[in-house]
Every structure is written in C-alpha cells, then in structure tokens.
Design an enzyme around this catalytic site. Structure first.
Site, PDB file in Angstrom:
ATOM      1  N   CYS A  54      59.824  26.289  54.007  1.00 53.22           N
ATOM      2  CA  CYS A  54      60.929  27.068  54.549  1.00 53.22           C
ATOM      3  C   CYS A  54      60.387  28.112  55.512  1.00 53.22           C
ATOM      4  O   CYS A  54      59.188  28.333  55.609  1.00 53.22           O
ATOM      5  CB  CYS A  54      61.645  27.774  53.400  1.00 53.22           C
ATOM      6  SG  CYS A  54      62.121  26.652  52.077  1.00 53.22           S
ATOM      7  N   ARG A  64      60.197  24.387  60.585  1.00 56.90           N
ATOM      8  CA  ARG A  64      59.594  24.379  59.252  1.00 56.90           C
ATOM      9  C   ARG A  64      60.524  23.753  58.225  1.00 56.90           C
ATOM     10  O   ARG A  64      60.081  23.349  57.157  1.00 56.90           O
ATOM     11  CB  ARG A  64      59.264  25.803  58.810  1.00 56.90           C
ATOM     12  CG  ARG A  64      58.311  26.535  59.724  1.00 56.90           C
ATOM     13  CD  ARG A  64      58.305  28.004  59.405  1.00 56.90           C
ATOM     14  NE  ARG A  64      57.681  28.260  58.132  1.00 56.90           N
ATOM     15  CZ  ARG A  64      56.420  28.663  57.972  1.00 56.90           C
ATOM     16  NH1 ARG A  64      55.682  28.835  59.037  1.00 56.90           N
ATOM     17  NH2 ARG A  64      55.897  28.865  56.802  1.00 56.90           N
ATOM     18  N   TRP A  79      63.809  24.078  53.649  1.00 54.60           N
ATOM     19  CA  TRP A  79      63.388  22.689  53.460  1.00 54.60           C
ATOM     20  C   TRP A  79      63.461  22.478  51.956  1.00 54.60           C
ATOM     21  O   TRP A  79      62.684  23.047  51.191  1.00 54.60           O
ATOM     22  CB  TRP A  79      61.959  22.466  53.959  1.00 54.60           C
ATOM     23  CG  TRP A  79      61.555  21.032  53.949  1.00 54.60           C
ATOM     24  CD1 TRP A  79      61.973  20.062  54.810  1.00 54.60           C
ATOM     25  CD2 TRP A  79      60.642  20.392  53.042  1.00 54.60           C
ATOM     26  NE1 TRP A  79      61.384  18.852  54.490  1.00 54.60           N
ATOM     27  CE2 TRP A  79      60.573  19.017  53.407  1.00 54.60           C
ATOM     28  CE3 TRP A  79      59.889  20.813  51.954  1.00 54.60           C
ATOM     29  CZ2 TRP A  79      59.774  18.093  52.732  1.00 54.60           C
ATOM     30  CZ3 TRP A  79      59.095  19.888  51.273  1.00 54.60           C
ATOM     31  CH2 TRP A  79      59.040  18.545  51.665  1.00 54.60           C
ATOM     32  N   ASN A 138      60.023  31.273  50.015  1.00 54.98           N
ATOM     33  CA  ASN A 138      59.378  30.043  50.499  1.00 54.98           C
ATOM     34  C   ASN A 138      58.279  29.703  49.496  1.00 54.98           C
ATOM     35  O   ASN A 138      57.400  30.522  49.241  1.00 54.98           O
ATOM     36  CB  ASN A 138      58.769  30.268  51.887  1.00 54.98           C
ATOM     37  CG  ASN A 138      57.920  29.082  52.319  1.00 54.98           C
ATOM     38  OD1 ASN A 138      58.124  27.973  51.865  1.00 54.98           O
ATOM     39  ND2 ASN A 138      56.927  29.350  53.158  1.00 54.98           N
ATOM     40  N   GLY A 139      58.351  28.530  48.909  1.00 53.80           N
ATOM     41  CA  GLY A 139      57.344  28.147  47.908  1.00 53.80           C
ATOM     42  C   GLY A 139      58.007  27.458  46.734  1.00 53.80           C
ATOM     43  O   GLY A 139      59.141  26.974  46.842  1.00 53.80           O
ATOM     44  N   GLU A 184      47.841   6.337  62.873  1.00 55.09           N
ATOM     45  CA  GLU A 184      48.556   7.447  63.516  1.00 55.09           C
ATOM     46  C   GLU A 184      49.751   6.951  64.330  1.00 55.09           C
ATOM     47  O   GLU A 184      50.839   7.525  64.288  1.00 55.09           O
ATOM     48  CB  GLU A 184      47.590   8.251  64.398  1.00 55.09           C
ATOM     49  CG  GLU A 184      48.201   9.402  65.164  1.00 55.09           C
ATOM     50  CD  GLU A 184      48.942  10.428  64.323  1.00 55.09           C
ATOM     51  OE1 GLU A 184      49.733  11.194  64.895  1.00 55.09           O
ATOM     52  OE2 GLU A 184      48.784  10.428  63.079  1.00 55.09           O
ATOM     53  N   LYS A 197      53.600   8.075  63.679  1.00 50.73           N
ATOM     54  CA  LYS A 197      54.475   8.661  64.711  1.00 50.73           C
ATOM     55  C   LYS A 197      55.817   7.932  64.721  1.00 50.73           C
ATOM     56  O   LYS A 197      56.881   8.523  64.745  1.00 50.73           O
ATOM     57  CB  LYS A 197      53.824   8.577  66.101  1.00 50.73           C
ATOM     58  CG  LYS A 197      52.683   9.552  66.309  1.00 50.73           C
ATOM     59  CD  LYS A 197      53.114  10.958  66.571  1.00 50.73           C
ATOM     60  CE  LYS A 197      53.088  11.918  65.414  1.00 50.73           C
ATOM     61  NZ  LYS A 197      52.110  12.058  64.455  1.00 50.73           N
ATOM     62  N   GLU A 248      57.832   8.712  61.526  1.00 51.97           N
ATOM     63  CA  GLU A 248      58.317  10.104  61.475  1.00 51.97           C
ATOM     64  C   GLU A 248      59.608  10.293  62.275  1.00 51.97           C
ATOM     65  O   GLU A 248      60.525  10.974  61.835  1.00 51.97           O
ATOM     66  CB  GLU A 248      57.254  11.054  62.027  1.00 51.97           C
ATOM     67  CG  GLU A 248      56.088  11.340  61.095  1.00 51.97           C
ATOM     68  CD  GLU A 248      55.046  12.237  61.750  1.00 51.97           C
ATOM     69  OE1 GLU A 248      54.641  13.241  61.135  1.00 51.97           O
ATOM     70  OE2 GLU A 248      54.646  11.937  62.895  1.00 51.97           O
ATOM     71  N   HIS A 290      43.983 -10.900  54.762  1.00 46.16           N
ATOM     72  CA  HIS A 290      43.837 -10.783  53.297  1.00 46.16           C
ATOM     73  C   HIS A 290      45.147 -10.342  52.642  1.00 46.16           C
ATOM     74  O   HIS A 290      45.142  -9.704  51.598  1.00 46.16           O
ATOM     75  CB  HIS A 290      42.708  -9.793  52.966  1.00 46.16           C
ATOM     76  CG  HIS A 290      41.393 -10.180  53.562  1.00 46.16           C
ATOM     77  ND1 HIS A 290      40.736 -11.349  53.244  1.00 46.16           N
ATOM     78  CD2 HIS A 290      40.644  -9.576  54.519  1.00 46.16           C
ATOM     79  CE1 HIS A 290      39.621 -11.423  53.955  1.00 46.16           C
ATOM     80  NE2 HIS A 290      39.536 -10.375  54.736  1.00 46.16           N
ATOM     81  N   LYS A 297      57.366  20.918  59.641  1.00 53.69           N
ATOM     82  CA  LYS A 297      56.153  20.979  60.454  1.00 53.69           C
ATOM     83  C   LYS A 297      54.903  21.045  59.597  1.00 53.69           C
ATOM     84  O   LYS A 297      53.878  20.440  59.901  1.00 53.69           O
ATOM     85  CB  LYS A 297      56.211  22.163  61.409  1.00 53.69           C
ATOM     86  CG  LYS A 297      55.051  22.252  62.373  1.00 53.69           C
ATOM     87  CD  LYS A 297      55.016  21.063  63.308  1.00 53.69           C
ATOM     88  CE  LYS A 297      53.784  20.967  64.172  1.00 53.69           C
ATOM     89  NZ  LYS A 297      53.579  19.695  64.790  1.00 53.69           N
TER      90      LYS A 297
HETATM   91  C1  BG6 Z   1      53.515  17.438  57.827  1.00 54.58           C
HETATM   92  C2  BG6 Z   1      53.854  17.357  59.304  1.00 54.58           C
HETATM   93  O1  BG6 Z   1      54.440  18.232  57.155  1.00 54.58           O
HETATM   94  O2  BG6 Z   1      52.214  17.997  57.629  1.00 54.58           O
HETATM   95  C3  BG6 Z   1      52.797  16.489  59.982  1.00 54.58           C
HETATM   96  O3  BG6 Z   1      55.156  16.809  59.477  1.00 54.58           O
HETATM   97  C4  BG6 Z   1      51.408  17.071  59.725  1.00 54.58           C
HETATM   98  O4  BG6 Z   1      53.044  16.425  61.363  1.00 54.58           O
HETATM   99  C5  BG6 Z   1      51.136  17.295  58.249  1.00 54.58           C
HETATM  100  O5  BG6 Z   1      50.455  16.192  60.238  1.00 54.58           O
HETATM  101  C6  BG6 Z   1      49.882  18.128  58.036  1.00 54.58           C
HETATM  102  O6  BG6 Z   1      50.082  19.389  58.617  1.00 54.58           O
HETATM  103  P1  BG6 Z   1      48.869  20.311  59.082  1.00 54.58           P
HETATM  104  O7  BG6 Z   1      49.540  21.503  59.682  1.00 54.58           O
HETATM  105  O8  BG6 Z   1      48.085  20.645  57.865  1.00 54.58           O
HETATM  106  O9  BG6 Z   1      48.069  19.552  60.095  1.00 54.58           O
END
Ligand code: BG6
Length: 602
Positions: free
Chosen positions: A2, A27, A75, A99-100, A478, A482, A485, A501, A597
C-alpha cells in the site's frame, strides 16, 4: 503493498493527500481513502478502485486552516477490495492507515471482540485503532496509549493514527514497511517513499525499524525500544524530477524508450576505457570471497539468473541464485566466503529485505543492486550499487531490468579484474560491447510499428512459450513475465533444450512460440529446437539477426557481434510485443490488475 501519506500544517490538505497518493498509486490501487481533523471536526472519504474515484468523491470538500491528515492507497492483503476494507479505518473517534501485515491480528481481534468491540472490516489494520482506543479509554493519555498499542503488534507495519482525543497530533510507527518523515519549516509530511514529498519537503528522515513517535507543533518526537532518541535529517535531492508521461501512452512505454539513455547513465564513470570501476566498493571488497549468492523477486530475479552465467563464465566465481520467498524458509547453508547480493528495483520488497537480514545475521558480506537510494535494502547492505534508471512507474519493470543486467555484467568483469581471472583481451571485448549497448536499446519506429501490426495475431491462442538458451533462457522468462503481467495471457519461459522433455506436448497451431535465436550463442542448437516445435505446427515468432524460413512471423535484429548486445536488443522486442498485445486487449498497462510495484508484505 500500500501507499501511505500524512500531513500536518495549515495548507489545504485534500490536494496534498491526493497528489501524494497519486505518486504512490502504482504501489496498490484496489481502493483509497483520506481522513482529516481540522478544528476538532473529522472528515473522511473512501472509494473503491483507482484514485480518480476518490478524487471524484472529494470534489466538493476543501480543508481549511491548520489540521492533521492521513491518506492511503490499498493493495489488498486481508479482505476484498471493498469500501469497508478501504483505509483509513475508523474507531469511535480515531483513524488509522497502515501498510504491512499484522501477523497476530486475529488474536488481538478476538480479544477486542470479547470486550465488546464491533469490527466493520475484514482487515488486520482495524485492530490498531480499536486497540489504541481501548488503552486511551483507560489512561486518557494519547501517546502512552499509542505506545502500548504498537508494543502489542507483531509483523510488518508502517502506520499513521489521528484521533479527536489529540486533534493536533499525528502518531506514527515503522517496522519492516517503509516510511519517511518530510520537513518544510514547521510543516511535517509522512510518506511511504520520497516521490510524494518532492517539491514539498526540503529535508527528510527515513524511519528505521522499531521507531515510532508523534509530531506536535511542527516537532517530531522519536522513540524506539530504548526510549526517546534524536535523529538527523538529510536534504531531499532535487534531481528526482517527477515522472511525467511526456506524450507516451503509458509510463511503461516511456520507460522502454528511456532504456538507451539510462543505460549510458548507469555506465557513466564505471565503464572506463580498459577497466571497470565502482566507487561504491572498497578496494578489498571481494577479499576472501570465493562464491556469490544472489536473492531477488520477480523481474529482478531474472536479471540475477542472467548474471549467474556471467559470473561463472567471466569471473570464474560460483554463483547461485535464489527466489527470496523460498530462500527465507529453506534454512540455507551459508558460508562466510560467500558474497550475498540482493537485487531490487524498489529496495523495499519484503522477501528480499528479509533474506538480506538473514544473510547478515549469518555474518555474510552483503551488496545490493537497487534503483532507489536510501531504500530499506540499500540502508541494510554493506555496500550498494545504484542502477540509474530514474523513477520507474510502470508496475511491469523494464528499464530497471536493463540497468540491473548491465550493472551485473559490469560487476562480473570487475570481479574478474579483482581476482585476475579475466584477460586483457576479454576485458577489451566486453567493454567494447558495453559501450555499444545504448545503441542496441534504441527503439526504431519501424520496429515498434511492426510489432504493433503483428500483435493482432497473438491475442487468442492457448498460451505462449518463450524459449532461449544460456542467458537467453532468463530473458525468455522475463519476456513471458512481461506478457503475463500486463496482458493476463498465459505464458511461460523455457530453456529451449528442455522443450522435448515435456512442454512440447502442448505444441499445436494455437501455441505461440517466441523464439530468441541469437547468432552469437548456440544458434544451431536453438534452430533445431524451434524446428522441432514447427514440425508440430506451433506458431513461431522468431527473433534473430539470421532469417528463419520456418517462422510464421520474424523480427530481424541488427546486432550480431556479441551475446549481450543481442540480449538487450531482443529484450526490447519482447517488451514492445507485450505492450502492443496488452494495448490491443484494452488493459491498463501501467497498473495491471492484482499487481503492485513492489510488495512490502510477505
Ligand atoms: C513485483 C513487481 O511486485 O515485485 C515486479 O510487480 C518486480 O515488477 C518485483 O519485479 C520485485 O520488485 P523489486 O522492487 O524488488 O525489484
């Protein structure tokens, strides 16, 4: 995770809170809310979904005069994204944002319910405000009541509490989750990171774990388990310009186009003509180090996986890579000759931070590679190398991944230099390729237009396989991440040689295979793996400098002189492909559903 903001002072508070929350919305954006006490009058507003809903709801409200205020963007961890579960949470005369995760909240909730307290929400956070009022109702003394409350909480928290019982005070506490205090003369701000206070506060203090206190009449009273304590603020550097979209459709798109520039900045003063230098590292930083262990999450984990090939191949140092949330509970074997590296864009991801604390408790030397200075992971590490990607707002990480991978490539060479395992010729070749990287990251209109056009053919299959070999395997992971996500389509990254395999069982025309086919690394091997898939009618999108007839779609790349140049050029293709598919599906590319994020809770 959050986002939290707070402000105490004479200025109009709604705008300050909403602007601050705007900066933190990436966030978490399930719901948002604000609460203000001015002239002993309580005002609170909550709304589900994006911040614009809260902005709409507060249109008619304007705060006047001196007052205290808190805000939150959520969040969800406990309880669905509903208005009742949105923060701030109300007691009888107090409000709290958090937040937590309060790990012992169920026990506290039962205790309070047995004492007749009614809970309105399903959140862990609501226990904080009821606990505070329980103690205040007995003592009629607000700070001791707050102190007692904090001492009962277990878990991660950054929290702000305001109450009619003390209408000119904001109470705060931090443990695990990030929070800072910003100062501008006698006005005080609180925020989960520094972006909300840019241009408002001139000095900041980053709260440490276990610190709590209150602000009254412009003065912050700070405490920890040893009692009252003093603190030193630091000037908020002005170079953190607020990120704007600058005409791009999404921050992610802008950040893809920024990669070429931020790569040069990340190399500045570190890639020299014939050597790699890191001012951040003491001379004998690698003395006694014979192994490396890297811990990270999400995209950062993929840059770590890429670097393992480089550390072993270039520096001849054993390198293991771990997913932080697994590492934390596997009781790992840690030896003092191991350097513990953490990689994190935000520097606040809880699993990575806790993994770092574990390694430090085991006496390992630690190094973090991070994009946010003064973040918790940077402050916890023995040394930190900053990627200079600038503020990354798109939840799907792009430029942070690129600059992390570059720093790790530089670090592998640096370790090779320190341990004398890399020859002058190899050093020269690698540095030559590094200096070309910014060019390999330039996005041409021709490429973007081509990916826009072909993306329409990749909207409805039963899944995607991104395949690659060596460093192109983590890049395949990766690329798949992407796409997952931001498009919400199912995609997996796989080592190309592993397909036969098992996964090849999924091959048919509805399976989209994105094949990373570099010329400079095992081309013949990957070519035969792709032919095996094509033979089973899989739809192939090949990315390579070498034309490939069996491909249904083909993206011709330019750089074919060095694996890392091919890596970065193909990285851009996979990022743009995910972007264009997601735009066609009408998704919010910057704030994809269910994501944040970085996640500061376990
Ligand atoms: C996720 C993000 O919450 O955390 C990703 O959506 C990110 O994009 C991952 O790669 C790790 O975050 P960080 O800030 O530790 O690189």
């Amino acid at each position: 995770m959050c986002g939290i903001v707070g402000y105490i002072g004479p200025k109009e508070k709604k705008e300050i809170l909403l602007e601050g929350l705007q900066e933190l919305e990436y966030r978490g954006y399930d719901s948002a809310g604000i609460a203000v006490i001015e002239g002993n009058k309580l005002h609170d507003y909550k709304a589900i979904g994006k911040l614009e809903n809260l902005r709409e709801k507060t249109k008619a409200y304007k705060s006047e005069g001196f007052g205290i205020s808190i805000g939150h963007t959520r969040w969800a961890t406990h309880g669905k994204p509903t208005e009742l579960n949105a923060h701030p949470h109300l007691g009888a005369y107090s409000y709290v944002v958090h937040n937590g995760i309060i790990e012992n909240y169920q026990e506290l909730k039962t205790e309070l319910q047995n004492e007749g307290v009614t809970f309105l929400s399903q959140t862990d956070t609501e226990t904080i405000v009821h606990l505070f009022e329980k103690y205040y109702n007995v003592s009629n003394d607000s700070f001791p009541a707050f102190e007692k409350t904090i001492k009962r909480l277990e878990g991660a928290y950054a929290t702000l509490l305001i109450t009619e019982a003390a209408p000119d005070i904001i109470f705060f506490a931090k443990n695990g989750s990030p929070m800072l205090v910003g100062f501008d003369k006698d006005e005080v701000y609180f925020a989960s990171s520094d972006t909300p206070v840019i241009g408002k506060a001139t000095e900041v203090y980053y709260l440490e774990d276990g610190e709590y206190g209150y602000v009254h009449e412009g003065k912050v009273h700070l405490f920890d388990k040893n009692g009252s304590k003093s603190f030193t603020t630091q000037t908020l550097s002005a170079d953190k310009i607020l990120a704007q979209k600058d005409g791009y459709r999404f921050f992610m798109e802008k950040e893809i186009y920024e990669q070429s520039r931020v790569m040069s900045e990340t190399m500045m003063g570190r890639v020299l003509d014939d050597a790699i230098a890191f001012d951040e590292l003491d001379e004998n930083f690698f003395e006694g180090i014979s192994a490396i262990k890297i811990c990270a999450c999400g995209t950062s984990y993929h840059s770590a996986l890429t670097s393992a090939y480089l550390f072993e191949r270039i520096a001849k140092v054993r390198c293991d890579v771990e997913i932080a949330s697994e590492f934390r509970y596997k009781d790992p074997l840690l030896t003092q000759d191991t350097l513990f590296i953490t990689i994190s864009q935000s520097g606040e991801t809880a699993d990575t931070l806790e993994a770092l604390k574990m390694a430090k408790r085991a006496g390992l030397r630690s190094l973090s590679i991070c994009n946010v200075d003064n973040s918790s992971i940077v402050r916890e590490s023995d040394a930190a190398i900053l990627t200079r990607a600038g503020i990354e707002k798109g939840v799907a990480s792009t430029k942070a991944f690129a600059t992390q991978t570059m720093v790790l490539w530089m670090l592998a060479l640096y370790v090779g230099q320190e341990k004398d395992t890399v020859s002058k010729e190899i050093l020269k070749t690698e540095i030559g390729a590094m200096l070309h990287t910014p060019k390999a990251l330039i996005v041409t209109d021709k490429l973007h237009e081509k990916l826009h056009r072909l993306s329409k053919r990749y909207l409805h299959g039963h899944g995607f396989f991104f395949i690659g070999r060596d460093i192109f395997f983590p890049l395949a992971l990766e690329g798949a991440l992407k796409l997952k996500e931001i498009s919400y389509l199912h995609a997996e990254g796989y080592p190309a040689g592993e397909m036969k395999h098992g996964p090849i069982a999924l091959a048919d025309s509805e399976l989209f295979t994105i094949a990373l086919m570099p010329k400079t690394m095992h081309y013949d091997k990957i070519k035969s793996n792709v032919e095996e898939l094509s033979a089973r009618d899989a739809t192939i999108l090949a990315i390579s400098p070498e034309p490939f007839d069996l491909a249904d779609d083909f993206i011709q790349t330019t750089y074919d002189s060095h694996p890392m140049l091919e890596f970065f050029e193909m990285m851009v293709v996979t990022q743009l492909l995910a972007l264009e598919i997601s735009v066609r599906l009408g998704n919010d590319v910057d704030m994809p559903r269910n994501l944040a994020k970085s996640v500061t809770v376990e």
